[in-house]
Motif scaffolding. Sequence first.
Motif, PDB file in Angstrom:
ATOM      1  N   THR A  73       0.450  -1.025   0.306  1.00 21.74           N
ATOM      2  CA  THR A  73       0.145   0.228  -0.704  1.00 21.74           C
ATOM      3  C   THR A  73       1.291   1.458   0.097  1.00 21.74           C
ATOM      4  OG1 THR A  73      -0.528   0.066   2.452  1.00 21.74           O
ATOM      5  CG2 THR A  73      -2.148  -1.376   0.698  1.00 21.74           C
ATOM      6  N   ARG A 130      -6.932  -5.294   0.937  1.00 23.06           N
ATOM      7  CA  ARG A 130      -7.563  -5.002   0.548  1.00 23.06           C
ATOM      8  C   ARG A 130      -8.898  -4.063  -0.151  1.00 23.06           C
ATOM      9  NH1 ARG A 130     -12.036  -6.715  -3.368  1.00 23.06           N
ATOM     10  NH2 ARG A 130     -10.752  -7.728  -5.347  1.00 23.06           N
ATOM     11  N   ALA A 131      -9.039  -3.674   1.312  1.00 26.08           N
ATOM     12  CA  ALA A 131     -10.456  -2.489   1.377  1.00 26.08           C
ATOM     13  C   ALA A 131      -9.638  -1.393   1.484  1.00 26.08           C
ATOM     14  CB  ALA A 131     -10.898  -2.555   2.587  1.00 26.08           C
ATOM     15  N   VAL A 134      -9.749  -0.547  -2.177  1.00 24.08           N
ATOM     16  CA  VAL A 134     -10.763  -0.339  -3.425  1.00 24.08           C
ATOM     17  C   VAL A 134     -10.796   1.031  -2.634  1.00 24.08           C
ATOM     18  CG1 VAL A 134     -13.168  -0.830  -3.173  1.00 24.08           C
ATOM     19  CG2 VAL A 134     -11.354  -2.980  -2.727  1.00 24.08           C
ATOM     20  N   VAL A 137      -8.655   2.914  -4.776  1.00 20.86           N
ATOM     21  CA  VAL A 137      -9.381   3.230  -6.863  1.00 20.86           C
ATOM     22  C   VAL A 137     -11.168   3.940  -6.768  1.00 20.86           C
ATOM     23  CG1 VAL A 137     -10.852   1.478  -7.733  1.00 20.86           C
ATOM     24  CG2 VAL A 137      -8.529   0.872  -7.397  1.00 20.86           C
ATOM     25  N   THR A 138     -11.883   4.206  -5.420  1.00 24.63           N
ATOM     26  CA  THR A 138     -12.810   4.890  -5.234  1.00 24.63           C
ATOM     27  C   THR A 138     -12.421   6.270  -5.091  1.00 24.63           C
ATOM     28  OG1 THR A 138     -13.909   2.943  -4.314  1.00 24.63           O
ATOM     29  CG2 THR A 138     -14.858   5.520  -4.295  1.00 24.63           C
ATOM     30  N   ALA A 160     -18.758   1.626  -5.981  1.00 21.33           N
ATOM     31  CA  ALA A 160     -18.095   0.549  -5.175  1.00 21.33           C
ATOM     32  C   ALA A 160     -17.535  -1.044  -6.166  1.00 21.33           C
ATOM     33  CB  ALA A 160     -18.977   0.471  -3.763  1.00 21.33           C
ATOM     34  N   ALA A 163     -14.740   0.440  -8.549  1.00 20.46           N
ATOM     35  CA  ALA A 163     -13.608  -0.608  -7.478  1.00 20.46           C
ATOM     36  C   ALA A 163     -13.414  -1.177  -7.289  1.00 20.46           C
ATOM     37  CB  ALA A 163     -13.314   0.514  -6.600  1.00 20.46           C
ATOM     38  N   GLU A 164     -14.131  -2.815  -7.019  1.00 20.37           N
ATOM     39  CA  GLU A 164     -13.791  -4.134  -6.112  1.00 20.37           C
ATOM     40  C   GLU A 164     -12.833  -4.667  -7.918  1.00 20.37           C
ATOM     41  OE1 GLU A 164     -14.070  -5.389  -3.654  1.00 20.37           O
ATOM     42  OE2 GLU A 164     -14.802  -4.576  -2.581  1.00 20.37           O
ATOM     43  N   VAL A 167     -10.025  -3.258  -8.645  1.00 21.76           N
ATOM     44  CA  VAL A 167      -9.192  -4.433  -7.252  1.00 21.76           C
ATOM     45  C   VAL A 167      -8.501  -5.761  -8.652  1.00 21.76           C
ATOM     46  CG1 VAL A 167      -8.443  -4.978  -5.587  1.00 21.76           C
ATOM     47  CG2 VAL A 167      -9.530  -2.326  -6.167  1.00 21.76           C
ATOM     48  N   GLY A 168     -10.252  -6.715  -7.587  1.00 25.10           N
ATOM     49  CA  GLY A 168      -9.625  -8.396  -8.261  1.00 25.10           C
ATOM     50  C   GLY A 168      -9.130  -8.228  -9.663  1.00 25.10           C
ATOM     51  N   GLU A 171      -5.224  -7.594  -9.263  1.00 25.20           N
ATOM     52  CA  GLU A 171      -4.902  -9.093  -8.453  1.00 25.20           C
ATOM     53  C   GLU A 171      -4.668  -9.879  -9.077  1.00 25.20           C
ATOM     54  OE1 GLU A 171      -7.557  -7.807  -4.217  1.00 25.20           O
ATOM     55  OE2 GLU A 171      -7.961  -9.250  -5.680  1.00 25.20           O
TER      56      GLU A 171
END
Length: 221
Positions: A73, A130-131, A134, A137-138, A160, A163-164, A167-168, A171
């Motif tokens: 991070t 992860r939060a 997210v 990105v949000t 939301a 962003a999810e 991020v997914g 990953e």
Amino acid sequence: MGAVKSKRMPRAVREQQMLDAAVRTFGQRGYRAASMDEIAELAGVSKPLVYLYLNSKEDLFIACIRREAKALTTAVRAGVHPGLPADRQLWEGLTAFFTHTAQHPDGWTVLHLQARTHGEPFAAEVAALRADMVAFVTEVIVVAAREARRDPSLPEREVAGLAEALVGAAESLAAWANATPGVTARQAAATLMNFAWAGLGELMGGRPWAAPSGAEAVPAG
């Protein structure tokens, strides 16, 4: 002489050596297969000393997760310059993300694979990472909406979800890039930008995709 130097080594430095050895071992062998004997040998210390500093194998693994999560991070946020346009911020963030995961493949394996497959409390540690991603990105998506001079507050659920999804995708792409020879961090970042930003740009410009009129969902099964 080497043993004397080891005894005089500051605790913080010695602990980082243990974590380095543990991340390498967990990343390459997996949590279950990794042994404290192997980690101690790789770190150049005795097994009782590892237990003295880090209590147990579970505590050692959690310490590895927290250190690698913080490093990731920090690298992503440090790579982004807030004054730039939203697409540049996302590009820089993704490039920093893929650069870090490529340079620390064992750490990424610990976070992306090992911590997630061995239940609690490990999964909760990764969920916190992860939060944070997210949330970053949000922020970028909200900035993009403002730049497009539209309503700066897209529906919370929509932001939301975007962003999810991003991020997914990052990953999964990082795991693929690390396993695919010749794929650079910039190539991985460009792949995701080409996949995601075109759609985000349309959405920010008021041209979201819409399902065909009268279309029905395909029944499951």
